[in-house]
Motif scaffolding. Structure first.
Motif, PDB file in Angstrom:
ATOM      1  N   GLU A  15      -1.758 -27.636 -96.853  1.00 10.18           N
ATOM      2  CA  GLU A  15      -0.916 -28.554 -96.078  1.00 10.18           C
ATOM      3  C   GLU A  15      -0.619 -28.000 -94.688  1.00 10.18           C
ATOM      4  OE1 GLU A  15       1.479 -32.036 -95.584  1.00 10.18           O
ATOM      5  OE2 GLU A  15       0.215 -31.492 -97.299  1.00 10.18           O
ATOM      6  N   ILE A  16      -0.193 -26.738 -94.609  1.00  9.51           N
ATOM      7  CA  ILE A  16       0.169 -26.163 -93.318  1.00  9.51           C
ATOM      8  C   ILE A  16      -1.065 -25.983 -92.431  1.00  9.51           C
ATOM      9  CG2 ILE A  16       0.035 -23.775 -94.148  1.00  9.51           C
ATOM     10  CD1 ILE A  16       2.511 -25.214 -91.552  1.00  9.51           C
ATOM     11  N   GLU A  17      -2.213 -25.613 -93.036  1.00  9.64           N
ATOM     12  CA  GLU A  17      -3.448 -25.477 -92.262  1.00  9.64           C
ATOM     13  C   GLU A  17      -3.867 -26.810 -91.661  1.00  9.64           C
ATOM     14  OE1 GLU A  17      -5.465 -21.793 -94.847  1.00  9.64           O
ATOM     15  OE2 GLU A  17      -6.061 -23.898 -95.176  1.00  9.64           O
ATOM     16  N   SER A  18      -3.777 -27.865 -92.459  1.00  5.72           N
ATOM     17  CA  SER A  18      -4.145 -29.200 -91.978  1.00  5.72           C
ATOM     18  C   SER A  18      -3.258 -29.619 -90.812  1.00  5.72           C
ATOM     19  CB  SER A  18      -4.036 -30.215 -93.124  1.00  5.72           C
ATOM     20  OG  SER A  18      -4.873 -29.856 -94.207  1.00  5.72           O
ATOM     21  N   LYS A  19      -1.953 -29.381 -90.939  1.00  8.43           N
ATOM     22  CA  LYS A  19      -1.025 -29.767 -89.873  1.00  8.43           C
ATOM     23  C   LYS A  19      -1.280 -28.972 -88.585  1.00  8.43           C
ATOM     24  CE  LYS A  19       2.759 -31.440 -92.780  1.00  8.43           C
ATOM     25  NZ  LYS A  19       4.174 -31.239 -93.208  1.00  8.43           N
ATOM     26  N   ILE A  20      -1.594 -27.680 -88.717  1.00  4.99           N
ATOM     27  CA  ILE A  20      -1.887 -26.854 -87.541  1.00  4.99           C
ATOM     28  C   ILE A  20      -3.128 -27.376 -86.813  1.00  4.99           C
ATOM     29  CG2 ILE A  20      -2.683 -24.565 -86.813  1.00  4.99           C
ATOM     30  CD1 ILE A  20      -0.874 -23.416 -89.051  1.00  4.99           C
ATOM     31  N   MET A  21      -4.181 -27.709 -87.567  1.00  8.42           N
ATOM     32  CA  MET A  21      -5.416 -28.200 -86.958  1.00  8.42           C
ATOM     33  C   MET A  21      -5.177 -29.503 -86.201  1.00  8.42           C
ATOM     34  SD  MET A  21      -7.836 -27.308 -90.225  1.00  8.42           S
ATOM     35  CE  MET A  21      -9.308 -28.135 -89.640  1.00  8.42           C
ATOM     36  N   VAL A  22      -4.405 -30.398 -86.798  1.00  6.03           N
ATOM     37  CA  VAL A  22      -4.112 -31.673 -86.139  1.00  6.03           C
ATOM     38  C   VAL A  22      -3.236 -31.447 -84.907  1.00  6.03           C
ATOM     39  CG1 VAL A  22      -2.974 -33.911 -86.401  1.00  6.03           C
ATOM     40  CG2 VAL A  22      -4.394 -32.995 -88.261  1.00  6.03           C
ATOM     41  N   ASP A  23      -2.257 -30.550 -85.008  1.00  6.38           N
ATOM     42  CA  ASP A  23      -1.356 -30.271 -83.892  1.00  6.38           C
ATOM     43  C   ASP A  23      -2.122 -29.711 -82.699  1.00  6.38           C
ATOM     44  OD1 ASP A  23       1.676 -29.706 -83.046  1.00  6.38           O
ATOM     45  OD2 ASP A  23       0.449 -27.966 -82.498  1.00  6.38           O
TER      46      ASP A  23
END
Length: 282
Positions: A15-23
């Protein structure tokens, strides 16, 4: 956004990896502190996730200080993920234990049998050996034609009342083709000389089949198919001569291999072509 995060998680990112990539894709290069602040997440968790993503090749570290990361272009990211997944799949296929032997799977039901058969025909890469009656040939004509259009070699043997093989291969135990088909119509397929299906359809029984990749079954079905073709061509070239010498459907040869009880029931003398003689009562 949620849909994008969902698909990134499906590709193995947390979850956190996905959010970082999108950010990072949305806001441009940034350090862990900025990203953590925007996401409202723990800085230690964000820093750790960024390091993992860099090791995986999903983020790129920029030169200079302070430490910053940038997102890959979408096509770069998808290419990186694709290469990683393909490498893992190839390793799993090569390394996963295959067990002690090839299993035999029994399947029943017309739709289930035809669905899995169509699926395997669609997966064929080199060759499909087809031994069917005309009813089943018509049902599978489209997927087999599609396989041929891909360059797959499709070799047919079609059985039926108007086909020479029906006479050659209907051993003398059958009274006629009607009796032969009451129990169902036999069919068999060998895909790429490994995947096999052998079954019956129609008649008085529900459609059923045995599926296996056991090499012995593949060998037996391929030998049987080859023998059919040899017999068929012999019959086309020498039919009258063969029948005169060996009887209809090679009956004189087959008589040697029919069980004695069955032969006696039919009143056949195994040592000659004549009906068995009964002993006269004294």
């Amino acid at each position: 956004m949620e849909q994008l995060l969902h698909h990134l998680r499906n590709l193995g990112f947390t979850e956190i990896e996905s959010k970082i990539m999108v950010d990072l894709a949305e806001h441009g290069p940034a350090g862990g502190y900025e990203v953590a602040k925007r996401l409202g997440a723990s800085r230690s968790n964000v820093y750790a996730a960024m390091q993992r993503l860099e090791r995986q090749g999903a983020l790129e570290r920029m030169s200079g200080e302070p430490l910053r990361y940038r997102a890959l272009k979408p096509e770069e990211l998808t290419r990186t993920i694709s290469m990683r997944v393909e490498a893992s799949l190839a390793f799993v296929e090569k390394s996963l234990p295959r067990g002690a032997g090839a299993p035999f799977l029994s399947m029943e039901g017309d739709k289930a049998v035809l669905d899995i058969l169509s699926r395997e025909i669609g997966r064929a890469k080199r060759e499909i050996i087809v031994d069917v009656w005309r009813e089943e040939a018509e049902l599978l004509r489209e997927p087999l034609a599609e396989a041929e259009s891909r360059g797959v070699r499709v070799v047919w043997a079609c059985d039926g009342p108007d086909h020479g093989l029906a006479r050659t291969l209907a051993w003398s135990g059958w009274d006629d083709l009607g009796a032969r088909s009451r129990g169902g119509r036999k069919f068999s397929f060998v895909v790429d000389r490994s995947w096999c299906m052998l079954g019956m359809r129609g008649g008085e029984q529900e459609t059923g089949a045995v599926i296996t990749e056991h090499p012995v079954m593949a060998e037996l079905l391929l030998h049987h198919f080859t023998q059919q073709m040899v017999l068929f061509h012999l019959e086309q070239d020498m039919g009258e001569e063969l029948e005169e010498r060996y009887g209809p459907n090679f009956e004189n040869i087959q008589r040697e291999y029919i069980s004695s009880g069955f032969v006696e029931d039919r009143g056949i003398d195994q040592r000659s072509d004549k009906p068995a003689e009964t002993e006269s009562e004294e």
